[in-house]
Write an enzyme that holds these catalytic residues in place. Structure first.
Site, mmCIF file in Angstrom:
data_model
loop_
_atom_site.group_PDB
_atom_site.id
_atom_site.type_symbol
_atom_site.label_atom_id
_atom_site.label_comp_id
_atom_site.label_asym_id
_atom_site.label_seq_id
_atom_site.Cartn_x
_atom_site.Cartn_y
_atom_site.Cartn_z
ATOM 1 C CG ASN A 1 -0.261 0.320 2.639
ATOM 2 O OD1 ASN A 1 0.989 -0.700 2.930
ATOM 3 N ND2 ASN A 1 -1.099 0.049 3.579
ATOM 4 C CB ILE A 2 1.857 3.598 -2.806
ATOM 5 C CG1 ILE A 2 2.605 2.421 -2.639
ATOM 6 C CG2 ILE A 2 2.284 4.959 -2.347
ATOM 7 C CD1 ILE A 2 2.781 2.446 -4.039
ATOM 8 C CB CYS B 1 -5.644 -1.264 -1.764
ATOM 9 S SG CYS B 1 -6.734 -0.893 -0.761
ATOM 10 C CD GLU C 1 -5.296 -5.675 -1.155
ATOM 11 O OE1 GLU C 1 -4.523 -4.613 -1.601
ATOM 12 O OE2 GLU C 1 -5.915 -6.179 -0.398
ATOM 13 C CB CYS D 1 -10.993 -3.054 0.436
ATOM 14 S SG CYS D 1 -10.325 -2.081 -1.506
ATOM 15 C CB CYS E 1 -8.480 -4.705 -3.944
ATOM 16 S SG CYS E 1 -7.572 -2.946 -3.421
HETATM 17 N N1 THU Z 1 -5.227 -1.485 2.783
HETATM 18 C C1 THU Z 1 -4.742 -2.334 1.942
HETATM 19 O O1 THU Z 1 -3.458 -1.611 0.909
HETATM 20 N N2 THU Z 1 -5.379 -3.228 0.857
HETATM 21 C C2 THU Z 1 -6.073 -4.027 2.174
HETATM 22 O O2 THU Z 1 -7.548 -5.005 1.563
HETATM 23 C C3 THU Z 1 -6.987 -2.286 3.136
HETATM 24 C C4 THU Z 1 -6.887 -1.368 3.298
HETATM 25 C C5 THU Z 1 -4.315 -0.187 2.950
HETATM 26 C C6 THU Z 1 -5.426 0.906 2.514
HETATM 27 C C7 THU Z 1 -4.309 2.596 3.177
HETATM 28 O O3 THU Z 1 -3.351 2.240 2.571
HETATM 29 C C8 THU Z 1 -4.445 1.133 4.789
HETATM 30 O O4 THU Z 1 -4.998 -0.400 4.250
HETATM 31 C C9 THU Z 1 -5.328 1.661 5.983
HETATM 32 O O5 THU Z 1 -6.590 0.954 5.279
#
Ligand code: THU
Length: 134
Positions: free
Chosen positions: A44-45, A55, A57, A88, A91
């Site tokens: 995640n960035i 996210c 993914e 989420c 994604c």
């Molecule tokens: N996030 C993801 O990268 N993947 C997920 O499946 C759930 C949420 C990240 C988004 C954000 O940077 C952090 O987690 C908090 O929501």
């Protein structure tokens, strides 16, 4: 071509180390395997403006698609939380664009070896897809 589930989960855990998440402090990693066996990782960035946060993914999917690999087979997801990390809704929708959702495998991990396995259609039933806009 099949894939090594534990290896994919391990790669997702490793990808998490690259997470840029100074705002949420919630690190996520993903490892995506394509039909041809190639693997793309993502983390995640986040961004100070919040809404551009992406996210893990989606980073992995976009890496694959951006080099021409649109046939995706499975994804493993990892975070630091105690429980299993699940993708989420956004994604899930992005995965469904490139996946055969009856067969696409989602591995939601909570450690290197412990994970729940589901098919994408179980996580996203009644998907809105390209067939709906024909
Ligand atoms: N996030 C993801 O990268 N993947 C997920 O499946 C759930 C949420 C990240 C988004 C954000 O940077 C952090 O987690 C908090 O929501």
């Amino acid at each position: 071509m099949d894939f090594d589930r534990e290896e994919l989960v391990k790669m997702a855990q490793e990808a998490k180390e690259k997470s840029y998440s100074p705002y949420s402090g919630f690190r996520v990693g993903a490892a995506l395997v394509c039909e041809d066996g190639s693997i793309y990782t993502g983390c995640n960035i986040e961004n100070a403006a919040y809404s551009p946060c992406v996210c893990a993914e989606r980073v992995a999917v976009f890496k694959a698609v951006s080099v021409g690999n649109k046939k995706i087979k499975a994804i493993a997801i990892a975070s630091d939380k105690d429980g299993y990390i699940s993708p989420c809704g956004v994604c899930r929708q992005v995965l469904s664009e490139f996946a055969d959702s009856q067969n696409f495998t989602v591995l939601m991990s909570r450690s290197d070896t412990d994970y729940i396995e589901k098919k994408l259609f179980e996580l996203l039933p009644y998907t809105f897809s390209k067939d709906d806009i024909k």
